[in-house]
Design an enzyme around this catalytic site. Sequence first.
Site, short mmCIF file in Angstrom:
data_model
loop_
_atom_site.label_atom_id
_atom_site.label_comp_id
_atom_site.label_asym_id
_atom_site.label_seq_id
_atom_site.Cartn_x
_atom_site.Cartn_y
_atom_site.Cartn_z
N PHE A 35 18.15 53.66 61.76
CA PHE A 35 17.70 52.44 61.38
C PHE A 35 17.96 51.30 62.33
CE2 PHE A 35 18.01 48.39 59.35
CZ PHE A 35 16.84 48.34 58.60
N ASP A 36 19.25 51.36 63.02
CA ASP A 36 19.58 50.59 64.06
C ASP A 36 19.05 50.48 65.01
OD1 ASP A 36 21.58 49.30 61.97
OD2 ASP A 36 23.38 50.40 62.82
N GLU A 112 17.15 44.76 27.87
CA GLU A 112 17.91 44.70 29.32
C GLU A 112 19.43 44.12 29.40
OE1 GLU A 112 15.34 41.42 31.16
OE2 GLU A 112 14.10 42.39 29.85
N LYS A 114 22.06 41.84 30.81
CA LYS A 114 22.19 40.34 30.98
C LYS A 114 23.32 40.41 32.29
CE LYS A 114 23.01 35.59 29.20
NZ LYS A 114 23.73 35.14 30.31
N ASP A 116 25.49 39.14 35.13
CA ASP A 116 26.57 37.96 35.48
C ASP A 116 26.54 37.51 36.77
OD1 ASP A 116 28.09 36.13 34.32
OD2 ASP A 116 29.92 37.23 34.14
N TYR A 224 13.93 40.06 36.48
CA TYR A 224 13.79 40.17 34.85
C TYR A 224 12.73 39.46 34.38
CZ TYR A 224 17.29 36.28 35.23
OH TYR A 224 17.84 35.34 35.47
N LYS A 311 25.95 38.50 23.75
CA LYS A 311 27.13 38.73 24.73
C LYS A 311 28.21 39.63 24.40
CE LYS A 311 27.76 34.78 26.75
NZ LYS A 311 27.65 34.05 28.03
N CYS A 405 63.58 25.07 42.80
CA CYS A 405 63.06 26.08 43.54
C CYS A 405 63.70 27.49 43.33
CB CYS A 405 62.77 25.91 45.06
SG CYS A 405 62.02 27.06 45.95
N CYS A 408 65.01 28.59 47.06
CA CYS A 408 65.92 27.79 47.93
C CYS A 408 66.69 26.95 47.04
CB CYS A 408 65.32 27.02 48.83
SG CYS A 408 64.41 25.90 48.57
N CYS A 423 57.99 22.81 45.61
CA CYS A 423 59.40 22.46 46.36
C CYS A 423 59.07 21.90 47.57
CB CYS A 423 59.79 24.07 46.64
SG CYS A 423 60.96 23.83 47.74
N CYS A 429 62.62 26.24 52.97
CA CYS A 429 62.22 27.09 52.21
C CYS A 429 61.26 28.49 52.53
CB CYS A 429 61.40 26.39 51.00
SG CYS A 429 60.98 27.37 49.57
S1 IVH Z 1 15.80 35.86 30.74
C1 IVH Z 1 13.08 31.90 30.21
N1 IVH Z 1 17.06 37.90 31.53
O1 IVH Z 1 20.95 34.28 31.75
C2 IVH Z 1 13.99 33.24 30.22
N2 IVH Z 1 18.27 36.12 31.82
O2 IVH Z 1 21.40 32.23 29.81
C3 IVH Z 1 15.40 33.27 30.66
N3 IVH Z 1 20.34 36.53 32.96
O3 IVH Z 1 19.71 31.68 33.34
C4 IVH Z 1 16.11 34.19 31.46
N4 IVH Z 1 20.15 38.41 33.05
O4 IVH Z 1 20.40 33.51 34.89
C5 IVH Z 1 17.13 36.60 31.32
N5 IVH Z 1 17.84 40.04 31.86
C6 IVH Z 1 17.88 38.79 32.03
C7 IVH Z 1 19.10 38.40 32.34
C8 IVH Z 1 19.01 36.70 32.40
C9 IVH Z 1 20.86 37.60 33.30
C10 IVH Z 1 21.01 35.02 33.06
C11 IVH Z 1 19.81 34.01 33.70
C12 IVH Z 1 19.72 32.89 32.68
C13 IVH Z 1 20.74 33.03 31.79
C14 IVH Z 1 20.39 32.66 30.42
#
Ligand code: IVH
Length: 669
Positions: A35-36, A112, A114, A116, A224, A311, A405, A408, A423, A429
């Site tokens: 690749f490189d 799906e 969520k 983070d 998403y 959540k 401290c 010291c 301190c 120290c």
């Molecule tokens: S849908 C209108 N799907 O969660 C549609 N959001 O609390 C809104 N997020 O700002 C988003 N995974 O940054 C959607 N599978 C997922 C997600 C997702 C993470 C985040 C996204 C959004 C926040 C909403």
Amino acid sequence: MDIIKNKIEALRKLLNEYNHQYYVLNAPTVSDQEFDMLLKELEALEATRPDLADPLSPTQRVGSDISKGFKQIKHIYPMLSLANTYSVAEVDDFVQRVKKEIINEDCTLVGEMKFDGTSISLIYENGRLIRAVTRGDGEQGDDVTANVKTIRSIPLQLQGDGWPERFEIRGEIVLPWEAFEKLNAEREFNSEPLFANPRNAASGTLKLLNPKEVSHRGLDAFFYYLLGENLPYDTHFENMQAARSWGFKVSEVMTRLRSIDDVEQYINHWDIARKELPVATDGLVFKVDNLRQQLNLGYTAKSPRWAIAYKFQAERALTKLKYVSFEVGRTGVVTPVANLEPVLLSGTIVKRASLHNADIIRSLDIHQGDMVYVEKGGEIIPKITGVDIAQRDDTAERVEFVTHCPSCGTPLVRIEGEAARICPDKYGCVPQIKGRIEHFVGRRMMNIDGIGEEMVNDLCERGYIKDCADLYSLTAEQIKSLYLKGEKIAEKILNGIEASKEVPFERVLFALSIPYVGETGAKKIARAVGSIDRLMAMSQEELMAIEDVGPNIARSIKEFFADERNLTIVERLRLAGVKLESEIADDQPMSNRLQGKSIVISGTFNRYSRDQYKALIEQHGGKNVGSISKKTDMVLGGENMGPAKLEKANSLNIPIIDEATFLKMIGEE
Ligand code: IVH
């Protein structure tokens, strides 16, 4: 036939395909080396044909060093958030509500992850990435296109077919656990503050001004949601599968769910299984699959009515507090640490947790031997979030913050308006002395290879070094006397020390451990003042005129240089040959803001020297000329500009630009 053009196009296509296999499908078909090699070949060909330059070429993924602030861009569709719940029953309520609204029709949901991280909106036109914008306030966000382009799993040019001419795709930029841990390990080594969780690390990284730095951090992205007219399908699920075929990373976890039972099973499964995923997740999202049904359900002011986020509970464990220890850092700040009976939390054994400061200890009203709740949640550093008072022993004494401290014995002081206790014995120290030397040698500071925490410790214990300037008089004999394989180690370290003399002034300034002067601050200050001598001579007011320098930083700088011991260190560093003034590299163009302009310099200046201004003019595409003529575009006029030049410029109607205006012109205010 244009052979080179064909070759460039073929290589771009091939490398895009390899990138997709590697970063999206996790299934490379060629070795990194191959690749490189191909990438280098493409780079070489592109260098011969500037007319074929394409900002979306695979060679452009590394990002450039040019820093830019972010432009604000208004979202075409506002970026909303999601309604949240922690309860399965409320998810069931949501499903019932949706069913009631869409009478007589099947209602399929999509489950799906969520993710983070930090949300991103990408705009594509004719299959090419046009723009990437952060969520911002939901109405408008930062244009982070240059940074996003460095994320290898994001397609710059779409594959396959069937994409709408123009569309928006939303997703989450994440920093996978592995990259997050690597980044924090590096930061710890460099005495930089750690990121609390991958979310902060991802959003912090995305907002870096230097795309090159971003490209090294290992960001990734999951998508998403697709928005736009003429989407290929009427369902969210099918559109996301199509997006996957165009090259986007769409999580395999995304599943169609047809009943409440399906939903509950999905929750039960992923509540546990998510811990095995390579990226941080904080819940699940359930969306109505059918786009027409989504449209009918509509939106509240804040969130879609067709989706809900479930959540995950932050993980929590109850364990016994053995004792609280107090640790002194490089800056003298004393941190209380809870030492715990080991307990398993989110897959790791936790033995220590931060108690942050005296205020937190007081608000928890924590007592010796208490049973305490430890949480990790999204945070990587566990924290104590509560105490089970019912289990407290009557005779248990309240935990008090130490008054002296722990290293010291000096009485601690509290800086007004701040929770931290410090301190004040900076130079007596031991952990502070060692901490400053460790900081000095760190990678982002003087980058002295081979010296780490342990070696600083050994060198200090032997009395070979007491401050950072002592490093420059270390001898090979001293190092050799410490270690079994001393010869090799000594050579490496002395080479590292020698090389550190080439480290630019801005990093030297950061390395000095001036309280409140962090990496970015040091950069800005160094660029604004140009040399340590000028910095030392500046008044507090003058210091505060520098961008982002407030009264605290200004006072701290004044105090630092008012101390004889620091002045001696600076002088010894100077004698050793360490760089105490900025050099402006003259080989790299910074911009083309002065493209084709012929500029005469006259007078004396404050911010940079005349030579530095000459270099700056060239770096921004201009030409520095010695004397004024009809062809001169402007005169950069400092103080005491020569009367002859002044007269000539006036007679030829050539504008005279002062230093501040010039700096603005080149984007440095
Ligand atoms: S849908 C209108 N799907 O969660 C549609 N959001 O609390 C809104 N997020 O700002 C988003 N995974 O940054 C959607 N599978 C997922 C997600 C997702 C993470 C985040 C996204 C959004 C926040 C909403």
